[in-house]
Design an enzyme around this catalytic site. Structure first.
Site, PDB file in Angstrom:
ATOM      1  N   GLU A   1      47.986  48.134  -5.837  1.00 57.37           N
ATOM      2  CA  GLU A   1      46.991  47.655  -4.876  1.00 57.37           C
ATOM      3  C   GLU A   1      46.428  46.299  -5.288  1.00 57.37           C
ATOM      4  O   GLU A   1      46.124  45.459  -4.445  1.00 57.37           O
ATOM      5  CB  GLU A   1      45.849  48.673  -4.743  1.00 57.37           C
ATOM      6  CG  GLU A   1      46.222  49.928  -3.990  1.00 57.37           C
ATOM      7  CD  GLU A   1      46.512  49.678  -2.527  1.00 57.37           C
ATOM      8  OE1 GLU A   1      47.519  49.015  -2.237  1.00 57.37           O
ATOM      9  OE2 GLU A   1      45.746  50.143  -1.676  1.00 57.37           O
TER      10      GLU A   1
ATOM     11  N   THR B   1      43.815  40.867   5.417  1.00 57.68           N
ATOM     12  CA  THR B   1      42.830  41.585   4.596  1.00 57.68           C
ATOM     13  C   THR B   1      41.896  40.587   3.917  1.00 57.68           C
ATOM     14  O   THR B   1      40.684  40.804   3.852  1.00 57.68           O
ATOM     15  CB  THR B   1      43.555  42.442   3.530  1.00 57.68           C
ATOM     16  OG1 THR B   1      44.508  43.260   4.198  1.00 57.68           O
ATOM     17  CG2 THR B   1      42.595  43.328   2.778  1.00 57.68           C
TER      18      THR B   1
HETATM   19  P1  ADP Z   1      47.440  47.702   4.626  1.00 53.15           P
HETATM   20  O1  ADP Z   1      46.171  47.026   5.062  1.00 53.15           O
HETATM   21  O2  ADP Z   1      48.152  48.376   5.747  1.00 53.15           O
HETATM   22  O3  ADP Z   1      47.287  48.582   3.415  1.00 53.15           O
HETATM   23  P2  ADP Z   1      47.906  45.625   2.959  1.00 53.15           P
HETATM   24  O4  ADP Z   1      47.410  44.386   3.634  1.00 53.15           O
HETATM   25  O5  ADP Z   1      47.057  46.297   1.962  1.00 53.15           O
HETATM   26  O6  ADP Z   1      48.369  46.602   4.116  1.00 53.15           O
HETATM   27  O7  ADP Z   1      49.234  45.362   2.169  1.00 53.15           O
HETATM   28  C1  ADP Z   1      50.233  44.613   2.641  1.00 53.15           C
HETATM   29  C2  ADP Z   1      50.566  43.510   1.642  1.00 53.15           C
HETATM   30  O8  ADP Z   1      51.205  44.033   0.477  1.00 53.15           O
HETATM   31  C3  ADP Z   1      51.520  42.537   2.267  1.00 53.15           C
HETATM   32  O9  ADP Z   1      51.186  41.250   1.845  1.00 53.15           O
HETATM   33  C4  ADP Z   1      52.860  42.953   1.697  1.00 53.15           C
HETATM   34  O10 ADP Z   1      53.777  41.877   1.641  1.00 53.15           O
HETATM   35  C5  ADP Z   1      52.488  43.436   0.296  1.00 53.15           C
HETATM   36  N1  ADP Z   1      53.443  44.420  -0.223  1.00 53.15           N
HETATM   37  C6  ADP Z   1      54.155  44.342  -1.363  1.00 53.15           C
HETATM   38  N2  ADP Z   1      54.920  45.433  -1.534  1.00 53.15           N
HETATM   39  C7  ADP Z   1      54.696  46.239  -0.468  1.00 53.15           C
HETATM   40  C8  ADP Z   1      55.199  47.507  -0.076  1.00 53.15           C
HETATM   41  N3  ADP Z   1      56.101  48.170  -0.790  1.00 53.15           N
HETATM   42  N4  ADP Z   1      54.718  48.038   1.058  1.00 53.15           N
HETATM   43  C9  ADP Z   1      53.821  47.372   1.811  1.00 53.15           C
HETATM   44  N5  ADP Z   1      53.316  46.173   1.498  1.00 53.15           N
HETATM   45  C10 ADP Z   1      53.743  45.601   0.355  1.00 53.15           C
END
Ligand code: ADP
Length: 309
Positions: free
Chosen positions: A130, A183
């Site tokens: 995260e 985000t």
């Molecule tokens: P959400 O808000 O749905 O949790 P996030 O914004 O926290 O999505 O996370 C997405 C970010 O994390 C993007 O920048 C994405 O490129 C990066 N990322 C890296 N690895 C992954 C993965 N395995 N799955 C999803 N996002 C990933």
């Protein structure tokens, strides 16, 4: 499937849940990714396949890789792992896309090694993932993905996670309007201090929500699903938010708010029929203003990540 390989379902999650900014989360049943984790002789960690989305396969750039490396560093396992990620949760939708991958990687590795680590330890490895995704090692999505149901991060330092009861008849609606909210942007616009008056209202509701969940008191849950601090600011980034929320409450939802940092909007309802009506009403409102959206109605996922063989 042999015992060196595990296929798992990694649930989407809703963080914050109105009054619990950065501390509350819940896991969903019918929205999630699939992952395959494999034990291999060749030492190290490799991401061998990603489908459904363009994401880096380099382990240090993918949240699953970063979380997996943290797991391997702490374990005395000397051979290697391979990871396949089959994405169904859209990145940046606000329903824990990165958390599903980070939590899934470490949960799967742990299962293949005979569960040497506790759920609490797995959350800490997943938080490293995260940190890569958002710059902050938050636990409000990975904790429900790993523990299932509702979770409270009572404290970050030291980390203290409390599993909260899930009332039997509670269902979630999730509407994902097809707009992009970064985000980082949705964090930037927040104020860094709050008034005592707002604090009093917020912790009253947070206590009320936790009590309502344990007592399975749906009216109390509904009265407590109010956010005086973050929603009034963040909702500005989500077109039609006020109207969608009004529609959800009018159709019988107990409460409605922003899922994580948005743009997804969630509602909680008592019973599947009400939840379906609420989902349809929210989705229709977006259709009326020509905003494409994905709409889901789902049970709360008490099982967390699970074997999907
Ligand atoms: P959400 O808000 O749905 O949790 P996030 O914004 O926290 O999505 O996370 C997405 C970010 O994390 C993007 O920048 C994405 O490129 C990066 N990322 C890296 N690895 C992954 C993965 N395995 N799955 C999803 N996002 C990933």
């Amino acid at each position: 499937m042999n015992k060196n390989e595990i296929k798992i379902f990694c649930p989407a999650t809703i963080a914050n849940i109105s009054c619990g900014f950065d501390v509350l989360g819940l896991a969903l049943s019918s929205i999630g990714d699939e992952m395959i984790i494999r034990k291999v002789k060749k030492p190290g960690l490799r991401i061998t396949r990603i489908t459904g989305q363009e994401l880096p396969r380099e382990v240090t750039k993918n949240v699953a890789g970063v979380a997996g490396l943290a797991f391997m560093k702490a374990s005395n396992y000397k051979e290697g792992f391979e990871i396949e990620i089959h994405k169904k949760i859209k990145a940046g939708s606000g329903i824990g896309s990165s958390a599903a991958s980070a939590a899934g990687a470490v949960w799967g590795m742990n299962a293949l090694l005979g569960n040497p680590f506790s759920e609490f330890e797995l959350v800490q490895f997943a938080m490293k993932g995260e940190q890569l995704a958002s710059g902050v090692a938050h636990a409000d999505n990975v904790a429900p993905a790993i523990y299932g149901g509702f979770t409270l991060v009572r404290s970050y330092d030291p980390l203290d996670i409390v599993k909260i009861n899930t009332p039997k008849e509670l269902y979630a609606s999730v509407i994902h309007p097809q707009i992009e909210v970064k985000t980082a942007d949705s964090r930037k616009i927040l104020k860094t201090s709050i008034s005592l008056a707002d604090g009093i209202k917020q912790w009253g509701n947070l206590g009320g929500l936790v009590a309502g969940l344990f007592m399975e008191d749906y009216d109390l849950i509904g009265r407590s699903l109010v956010d005086h601090i973050v929603e009034p600011i963040r909702s500005i980034l989500i077109p039609g938010f006020d109207e969608v929320k009004k529609e959800a409450l009018k159709t019988g939802a107990l409460g409605c708010g922003i899922s994580g940092s948005g743009p997804s909007i969630f509602a909680l309802s008592k019973g599947r029929v009400v939840a379906q009506n609420v989902t349809d009403a929210m989705s229709k409102l977006y259709e009326n203003i020509d905003l494409e959206n994905d709409a889901y109605v789902t049970e709360i996922n008490k099982e967390a990540i699970r074997n999907n063989a």
